[in-house]
Design an enzyme around this catalytic site. Structure first.
Site, short mmCIF file in Angstrom:
data_model
loop_
_atom_site.label_atom_id
_atom_site.label_comp_id
_atom_site.label_asym_id
_atom_site.label_seq_id
_atom_site.Cartn_x
_atom_site.Cartn_y
_atom_site.Cartn_z
N ARG A 101 10.13 -3.38 -6.45
CA ARG A 101 9.94 -1.97 -6.82
C ARG A 101 11.30 -1.41 -7.21
O ARG A 101 12.23 -1.39 -6.39
CB ARG A 101 9.35 -1.17 -5.66
CG ARG A 101 9.44 0.34 -5.87
CD ARG A 101 8.63 1.14 -4.89
NE ARG A 101 7.21 0.98 -5.15
CZ ARG A 101 6.26 1.77 -4.64
NH1 ARG A 101 6.59 2.77 -3.84
NH2 ARG A 101 5.00 1.57 -4.92
N HIS A 128 3.02 0.77 -13.15
CA HIS A 128 2.65 0.45 -11.75
C HIS A 128 1.43 -0.49 -11.80
O HIS A 128 0.33 -0.14 -11.38
CB HIS A 128 2.32 1.75 -11.00
CG HIS A 128 2.31 1.63 -9.51
ND1 HIS A 128 2.59 0.44 -8.85
CD2 HIS A 128 2.05 2.55 -8.54
CE1 HIS A 128 2.49 0.65 -7.54
NE2 HIS A 128 2.17 1.91 -7.33
N GLN A 131 -0.91 -1.31 -8.73
CA GLN A 131 -1.80 -0.20 -8.39
C GLN A 131 -3.04 -0.23 -9.30
O GLN A 131 -4.16 0.02 -8.86
CB GLN A 131 -1.06 1.13 -8.56
CG GLN A 131 -1.91 2.34 -8.25
CD GLN A 131 -2.21 2.49 -6.78
OE1 GLN A 131 -1.30 2.47 -5.96
NE2 GLN A 131 -3.47 2.63 -6.42
N ASP A 224 -1.87 12.02 -10.54
CA ASP A 224 -0.78 11.48 -9.73
C ASP A 224 0.22 12.63 -9.55
O ASP A 224 0.12 13.66 -10.22
CB ASP A 224 -0.14 10.28 -10.45
CG ASP A 224 0.93 9.60 -9.61
OD1 ASP A 224 0.94 9.78 -8.37
OD2 ASP A 224 1.78 8.89 -10.19
N CYS A 264 -3.37 7.51 -6.69
CA CYS A 264 -2.73 6.34 -6.07
C CYS A 264 -2.08 6.68 -4.74
O CYS A 264 -1.82 5.79 -3.94
CB CYS A 264 -1.72 5.72 -7.02
SG CYS A 264 -0.26 6.73 -7.32
N ARG A 292 -5.35 -2.12 -2.62
CA ARG A 292 -4.02 -2.69 -2.91
C ARG A 292 -3.90 -4.06 -2.25
O ARG A 292 -3.37 -5.01 -2.85
CB ARG A 292 -2.91 -1.76 -2.39
CG ARG A 292 -2.81 -0.40 -3.06
CD ARG A 292 -2.42 -0.52 -4.53
NE ARG A 292 -1.16 -1.23 -4.70
CZ ARG A 292 0.05 -0.67 -4.57
NH1 ARG A 292 0.16 0.62 -4.30
NH2 ARG A 292 1.16 -1.38 -4.75
N1 NVA Z 1 4.23 8.11 -10.05
C1 NVA Z 1 4.57 7.96 -8.65
C2 NVA Z 1 3.77 6.86 -8.03
C3 NVA Z 1 4.00 6.69 -6.55
C4 NVA Z 1 3.22 5.54 -5.99
C5 NVA Z 1 6.05 7.68 -8.51
O1 NVA Z 1 6.59 6.89 -9.31
O2 NVA Z 1 6.69 8.25 -7.62
N1 CP Z 2 0.56 4.08 -4.36
C1 CP Z 2 1.71 3.55 -3.92
O1 CP Z 2 2.33 2.72 -4.57
O2 CP Z 2 2.12 4.01 -2.71
P1 CP Z 2 3.50 3.71 -1.98
O3 CP Z 2 4.57 4.44 -2.73
O4 CP Z 2 3.32 4.23 -0.58
O5 CP Z 2 3.75 2.22 -2.01
#
Ligand code: NVA
Ligand code: CP
Length: 307
Positions: A101, A128, A131, A224, A264, A292
């Site tokens: 990540r 992502h 997800q 989101d 998500c 997930r």
């Molecule tokens: N769009 C959000 C997704 C979190 C799982 C982010 O990147 O923070």
């Molecule tokens: N949806 C998702 O990726 O959640 P986290 O940021 O908690 O991993």
């Protein structure tokens, strides 16, 4: 040849479907398959915070008989003294896959370049895709076959979730609509990649600024956070820009009668979605979160079998 999963369209429609089938089988028999027995280790690296991704990969790798190695970048050399490429050269000697990540998609591409073990995008600024495998599995469970269904994403069109919906939904043969303020449209190159994929699968892509136009008769409505990780400095202006993009009962009333709502998570109730919607009868967010685990187990098993 080593297969990586850096963006949703790294999989063909048939491959995506096979992984979702495997995920459904693994969900029905959670400890039935142990392709990582040995145990093989998988490195799971985080430059950003996480709850779902961290836990689902850790538990999923354990379920598969493997050994998860969860690394926070702040306590490693990656991002400070060492490049993604050099990190990958070291890790591939010891682990069977690398899950990361991070911020820039280019870092993942550098990590994957020439690396002998699969590299998986566990969220970047652009996509992502893990997800989306979970989301597609959840849509299949609640609404049946993916091809031909209409999904409407409302909110930050330039976000990882919106862009992954474009690529993954088009790959699945879905009709993907994104409603976003003009300044937060998906990247043009992502839209054209999704259009090309949709032309092969019978899906379609539509990007608009009007949330009602996107949601009209949709089967699935998604949103989101308006403030993705890394965008915290822009929070105040984003809350103002996105104010007309909240998913509430009034907007959801334009969707199909049996439409479902997805997010998500984590969610900011009262901003991108009202509590009535996210905690209401159409919301399938907890199944989405659980999936997930099953989707990523299937992905890892599939990538390692393909390698
Ligand atoms: N769009 C959000 C997704 C979190 C799982 C982010 O990147 O923070
Ligand atoms: N949806 C998702 O990726 O959640 P986290 O940021 O908690 O991993």
């Amino acid at each position: 040849m080593t297969r990586h999963f850096l963006r949703d369209d790294d999989l063909t429609q048939a491959e995506q479907s096979a992984i979702l089938d495997l995920a459904a089988r693994m969900k029905a028999d959670r400890w039935g398959e142990k392709p990582l027995a040995g145990p093989q280790s998988v490195a799971v690296i985080f430059d950003k915070s996480s709850t779902r991704t961290r836990v689902s990969f850790h538990v999923g790798i354990s379920d598969l008989g493997g050994s998860p190695l969860v690394i926070t970048t702040a306590n490693s050399q990656l991002g400070g003294k060492e490049t993604p490429s050099d990190t990958a050269r070291v890790l591939e000697r010891m682990v069977s896959a690398i899950v990361w990540r991070t911020y820039a998609q280019s870092g993942l591409e550098e990590m994957a370049e020439g690396t002998r073990v699969p590299v998986v995008n566990a969220l970047s600024d652009d996509f992502h895709p893990c997800q989306l495998l979970a989301d597609l599995l959840t849509i299949r469970e609640h609404r049946g076959a993916l091809a031909g269904q209409t999904v409407a994403f409302v909110g930050d069109g330039a976000s990882n979730m919106a862009q992954s919906y474009l690529l993954a939904g088009a790959t699945a043969g879905m009709h993907v609509r994104v409603a976003a303020p003009a300044a937060f449209s998906p990247e043009a190159v992502v839209v054209s990649d999704a259009e090309r994929r949709a032309a092969e699968t019978g899906g379609s892509v539509l990007v608009v600024t009007d949330p009602v136009a996107a949601v009209a008769d949709a089967d699935v409505v998604v949103t989101d956070t308006w403030v993705s990780m890394g965008k915290e400095d822009e929070k105040q202006s984003r809350l103002e820009t996105f104010a007309g993009y909240r998913v509430d009962d009034e907007l959801l009333a334009h969707a199909a009668d049996d439409a479902v709502f997805m997010h998500c998570l984590p969610a900011d109730r009262g901003y991108e979605v009202t509590a009535e919607v996210i905690d209401g009868p159409r919301s399938i967010i907890w199944d989405e979160a659980e999936n997930r685990l099953h989707a990523q187990k299937a992905l890892l098993a599939w990538l390692l079998a393909a390698a």
